[in-house]
Enzyme design. Structure first.
Site, mmCIF file in Angstrom:
data_model
loop_
_atom_site.group_PDB
_atom_site.id
_atom_site.type_symbol
_atom_site.label_atom_id
_atom_site.label_comp_id
_atom_site.label_asym_id
_atom_site.label_seq_id
_atom_site.Cartn_x
_atom_site.Cartn_y
_atom_site.Cartn_z
ATOM 1 N N HIS A 244 1.698 4.195 -3.052
ATOM 2 C CA HIS A 244 1.454 5.638 -3.067
ATOM 3 C C HIS A 244 2.438 6.375 -3.982
ATOM 4 O O HIS A 244 2.189 7.533 -4.340
ATOM 5 C CB HIS A 244 1.519 6.212 -1.655
ATOM 6 C CG HIS A 244 0.227 6.100 -0.912
ATOM 7 N ND1 HIS A 244 -0.986 6.428 -1.467
ATOM 8 C CD2 HIS A 244 -0.049 5.695 0.369
ATOM 9 C CE1 HIS A 244 -1.941 6.228 -0.569
ATOM 10 N NE2 HIS A 244 -1.405 5.775 0.549
ATOM 11 N N HIS B 293 0.842 -1.207 0.000
ATOM 12 C CA HIS B 293 0.000 0.000 0.000
ATOM 13 C C HIS B 293 0.877 1.257 0.000
ATOM 14 O O HIS B 293 0.666 2.170 -0.806
ATOM 15 C CB HIS B 293 -0.922 -0.019 1.230
ATOM 16 C CG HIS B 293 -1.722 1.238 1.440
ATOM 17 N ND1 HIS B 293 -3.067 1.322 1.179
ATOM 18 C CD2 HIS B 293 -1.355 2.466 1.904
ATOM 19 C CE1 HIS B 293 -3.492 2.550 1.454
ATOM 20 N NE2 HIS B 293 -2.483 3.261 1.910
ATOM 21 N N GLU B 294 1.849 1.298 0.896
ATOM 22 C CA GLU B 294 2.655 2.524 1.030
ATOM 23 C C GLU B 294 3.548 2.739 -0.201
ATOM 24 O O GLU B 294 3.646 3.873 -0.689
ATOM 25 C CB GLU B 294 3.498 2.482 2.311
ATOM 26 C CG GLU B 294 2.678 2.369 3.593
ATOM 27 C CD GLU B 294 1.648 3.478 3.794
ATOM 28 O OE1 GLU B 294 1.730 4.528 3.107
ATOM 29 O OE2 GLU B 294 0.733 3.295 4.616
#
Ligand SMILES: [Zn+2]
Length: 178
Positions: free
Chosen positions: A89, A85-86
């Site tokens: 980004h 997820h990170e």
């Protein structure tokens, strides 16, 4: 403070429900260490259902900790979904134009969840079964709710969210998950 006030008034446990849709994490605050009774948080719809029944019936509630023995929260460095997820980004926020992802309807957090789901799925997975985000750090199995209001699934019985939910979901993570 709410939990401490209830404890001081003789409560054996506390249930707090949100005044808007979605779930937020309760912070301990300055007096959290003084609270010795269990305290849980629930969404608006569940809370209102409980409240309405309390007006009519005697309601018995049992607090159950389903977490395995050990710390309540585990290290996010070991949660593949969070790492994906990170890193996602890099695309879902930083490569998406300078002013595209700051509005109250922006989906960047959901796009990063999508990267997490794609990077962690297995050959046996399908779109109907529930897949939560942040299940490892929440000490849940992969099909747990995780840190969003609902686990991802095409099954509307598992995840009933429609676009209408962005009215009440938190910004940006809840809205993104919709
Ligand atoms: Zn994010």
């Amino acid at each position: 403070m709410k939990s401490l006030n209830a404890q001081n008034a003789g409560a054996v446990a506390v249930i707090i429900y949100n005044n808007v849709g979605g779930i937020v994490n309760m912070a301990a605050g300055a007096v959290g260490a003084d609270v010795t009774i269990p305290s849980v948080f629930m969404g608006k719809l569940d809370g209102e259902l409980l409240r309405d029944n309390l007006l009519r019936w005697v309601v018995n509630a049992t607090f159950v900790n389903n977490s395995p023995p050990g710390p309540d929260y585990l290290d996010g460095d070991f949660d593949n979904g969070i790492i994906a997820h990170e890193y996602g980004h890099g695309i879902s926020t930083r490569l998406t134009g300078s002013n595209c992802l700051y509005g109250d309807e922006q989906a960047g957090e959901g796009w990063s969840d999508f990267f997490a789901l794609m990077m962690t799925n297995t050959i046996d997975d399908n779109g109907e079964e529930p897949h939560g985000i942040g299940t490892y750090v929440s000490a849940e199995q992969n099909d747990g709710r995780g840190i969003r209001s609902y686990p991802y699934s095409r099954d509307m019985d598992i995840n009933p969210m429609t676009y209408d939910y962005i009215i009440t979901e938190s910004v940006p993570h809840g809205v993104g998950s919709v």
